[in-house]
Design a protein around this motif. Structure first.
Motif, PDB file in Angstrom:
ATOM      1  N   LEU A   1       1.385  24.855  58.160  1.00 24.91           N
ATOM      2  CA  LEU A   1       0.234  25.124  57.318  1.00 24.91           C
ATOM      3  C   LEU A   1      -0.281  23.803  56.635  1.00 24.91           C
ATOM      4  CD1 LEU A   1       1.440  28.325  55.513  1.00 24.91           C
ATOM      5  CD2 LEU A   1      -0.173  28.080  57.702  1.00 24.91           C
ATOM      6  N   LYS A   2       0.522  22.817  56.996  1.00 25.88           N
ATOM      7  CA  LYS A   2       0.001  21.474  56.319  1.00 25.88           C
ATOM      8  C   LYS A   2      -1.078  20.756  57.299  1.00 25.88           C
ATOM      9  CE  LYS A   2       4.166  20.659  53.399  1.00 25.88           C
ATOM     10  NZ  LYS A   2       5.228  19.651  53.282  1.00 25.88           N
ATOM     11  N   LEU A   3      -1.972  19.910  56.821  1.00 24.59           N
ATOM     12  CA  LEU A   3      -2.591  19.281  57.756  1.00 24.59           C
ATOM     13  C   LEU A   3      -2.130  17.900  57.719  1.00 24.59           C
ATOM     14  CD1 LEU A   3      -6.290  20.194  56.668  1.00 24.59           C
ATOM     15  CD2 LEU A   3      -5.145  20.986  58.611  1.00 24.59           C
ATOM     16  N   ARG A   4      -2.419  17.130  58.935  1.00 24.30           N
ATOM     17  CA  ARG A   4      -1.845  15.722  58.859  1.00 24.30           C
ATOM     18  C   ARG A   4      -2.717  14.851  58.259  1.00 24.30           C
ATOM     19  NH1 ARG A   4      -0.875  13.486  64.750  1.00 24.30           N
ATOM     20  NH2 ARG A   4      -1.773  11.601  63.944  1.00 24.30           N
ATOM     21  N   LYS A   5      -2.147  14.049  57.445  1.00 21.53           N
ATOM     22  CA  LYS A   5      -3.305  12.867  56.971  1.00 21.53           C
ATOM     23  C   LYS A   5      -3.702  11.828  57.900  1.00 21.53           C
ATOM     24  CE  LYS A   5      -2.036  13.166  52.236  1.00 21.53           C
ATOM     25  NZ  LYS A   5      -1.376  12.649  50.993  1.00 21.53           N
ATOM     26  N   ASN A   6      -4.833  11.202  57.920  1.00 16.52           N
ATOM     27  CA  ASN A   6      -5.197  10.137  58.722  1.00 16.52           C
ATOM     28  C   ASN A   6      -4.628   8.985  58.484  1.00 16.52           C
ATOM     29  OD1 ASN A   6      -6.921  12.007  60.184  1.00 16.52           O
ATOM     30  ND2 ASN A   6      -8.769  11.646  58.708  1.00 16.52           N
ATOM     31  N   LYS A   7      -4.459   8.129  59.084  1.00 16.87           N
ATOM     32  CA  LYS A   7      -3.789   6.749  58.728  1.00 16.87           C
ATOM     33  C   LYS A   7      -5.056   6.065  58.423  1.00 16.87           C
ATOM     34  CE  LYS A   7      -0.158   7.057  62.530  1.00 16.87           C
ATOM     35  NZ  LYS A   7       0.320   6.496  63.538  1.00 16.87           N
ATOM     36  N   LYS A   8      -4.797   4.950  57.622  1.00 14.36           N
ATOM     37  CA  LYS A   8      -5.500   3.988  57.007  1.00 14.36           C
ATOM     38  C   LYS A   8      -4.974   2.603  57.459  1.00 14.36           C
ATOM     39  CE  LYS A   8      -6.496   6.730  52.853  1.00 14.36           C
ATOM     40  NZ  LYS A   8      -6.746   6.799  51.365  1.00 14.36           N
ATOM     41  N   TYR A   9      -6.375   1.896  57.934  1.00 13.61           N
ATOM     42  CA  TYR A   9      -6.300   0.327  58.126  1.00 13.61           C
ATOM     43  C   TYR A   9      -6.984  -0.322  57.534  1.00 13.61           C
ATOM     44  CZ  TYR A   9      -4.399   2.902  62.461  1.00 13.61           C
ATOM     45  OH  TYR A   9      -3.229   3.699  63.587  1.00 13.61           O
ATOM     46  N   ASN A  10      -6.338  -1.552  57.252  1.00 13.31           N
ATOM     47  CA  ASN A  10      -7.130  -2.582  56.542  1.00 13.31           C
ATOM     48  C   ASN A  10      -7.537  -3.409  57.361  1.00 13.31           C
ATOM     49  OD1 ASN A  10      -7.971  -4.260  54.637  1.00 13.31           O
ATOM     50  ND2 ASN A  10      -6.084  -4.990  53.962  1.00 13.31           N
ATOM     51  N   TYR A  11      -8.773  -3.223  58.140  1.00 15.81           N
ATOM     52  CA  TYR A  11      -9.129  -4.116  59.190  1.00 15.81           C
ATOM     53  C   TYR A  11     -10.209  -4.878  58.482  1.00 15.81           C
ATOM     54  CZ  TYR A  11     -12.060  -5.231  63.417  1.00 15.81           C
ATOM     55  OH  TYR A  11     -12.659  -5.974  64.060  1.00 15.81           O
ATOM     56  N   THR A  12     -10.192  -6.180  59.225  1.00 13.14           N
ATOM     57  CA  THR A  12     -11.149  -7.367  58.784  1.00 13.14           C
ATOM     58  C   THR A  12     -11.503  -7.958  60.146  1.00 13.14           C
ATOM     59  OG1 THR A  12      -9.285  -9.021  58.353  1.00 13.14           O
ATOM     60  CG2 THR A  12     -10.399  -7.793  56.530  1.00 13.14           C
ATOM     61  N   PRO A  13     -12.669  -8.021  60.545  1.00 16.34           N
ATOM     62  CA  PRO A  13     -13.088  -8.785  61.949  1.00 16.34           C
ATOM     63  C   PRO A  13     -12.558 -10.217  61.953  1.00 16.34           C
ATOM     64  CG  PRO A  13     -14.874  -7.798  60.679  1.00 16.34           C
ATOM     65  CD  PRO A  13     -13.924  -7.555  59.737  1.00 16.34           C
ATOM     66  N   ARG A  14     -12.392 -10.488  63.139  1.00 20.25           N
ATOM     67  CA  ARG A  14     -11.782 -11.959  63.563  1.00 20.25           C
ATOM     68  C   ARG A  14     -12.619 -12.867  62.948  1.00 20.25           C
ATOM     69  NH1 ARG A  14     -10.316 -13.352  69.603  1.00 20.25           N
ATOM     70  NH2 ARG A  14      -8.958 -11.625  69.176  1.00 20.25           N
ATOM     71  N   TYR A  15     -13.820 -12.849  63.093  1.00 19.78           N
ATOM     72  CA  TYR A  15     -14.959 -13.819  62.617  1.00 19.78           C
ATOM     73  C   TYR A  15     -15.732 -13.888  61.491  1.00 19.78           C
ATOM     74  CZ  TYR A  15     -13.763 -15.441  67.408  1.00 19.78           C
ATOM     75  OH  TYR A  15     -13.103 -16.049  68.607  1.00 19.78           O
TER      76      TYR A  15
END
Length: 93
Positions: A4-18
């Motif tokens: 009955l529990k929903l899965r939590k979405n993963k959080k990413y700390n994304y910064t573009p390369r340039y």
């Protein structure tokens, strides 16, 4: 089991390369290479303004580009005349 529990979405700390760390501008903004040199790109108020700006850009002569276009056209005409077996001796005496 967590049926009955929903899965939590993963959080990413994304910064573009340039991406510059100073925060100048939007890193996801897609901009054409020559936009900063054009007057027709940007916030123009109306159709008349856009049309006048386009005419001003068109009126600026670029002699090197015009010469290059004329040379290319002349070469293509000569190639075409050679393909159709045109006799060029009528131009020379």
């Amino acid at each position: 089991m967590g049926l009955l529990k929903l899965r939590k979405n993963k959080k990413y700390n994304y910064t573009p390369r340039y991406y510059d760390d100073k925060g100048e501008g939007n890193p996801y903004e897609i901009k054409h290479k020559f936009d900063e040199y054009r007057t027709t790109v940007g916030s123009n108020s109306g159709l008349k303004t856009k049309f006048n700006n386009a005419l001003e850009d068109y009126k600026k002569p670029d002699r090197a580009a015009n010469r290059r276009i004329l040379i290319i056209v002349a070469i293509l005409v000569l190639v075409f005349l050679f393909i159709i077996d045109f006799d060029l001796s009528i131009f020379f005496s």
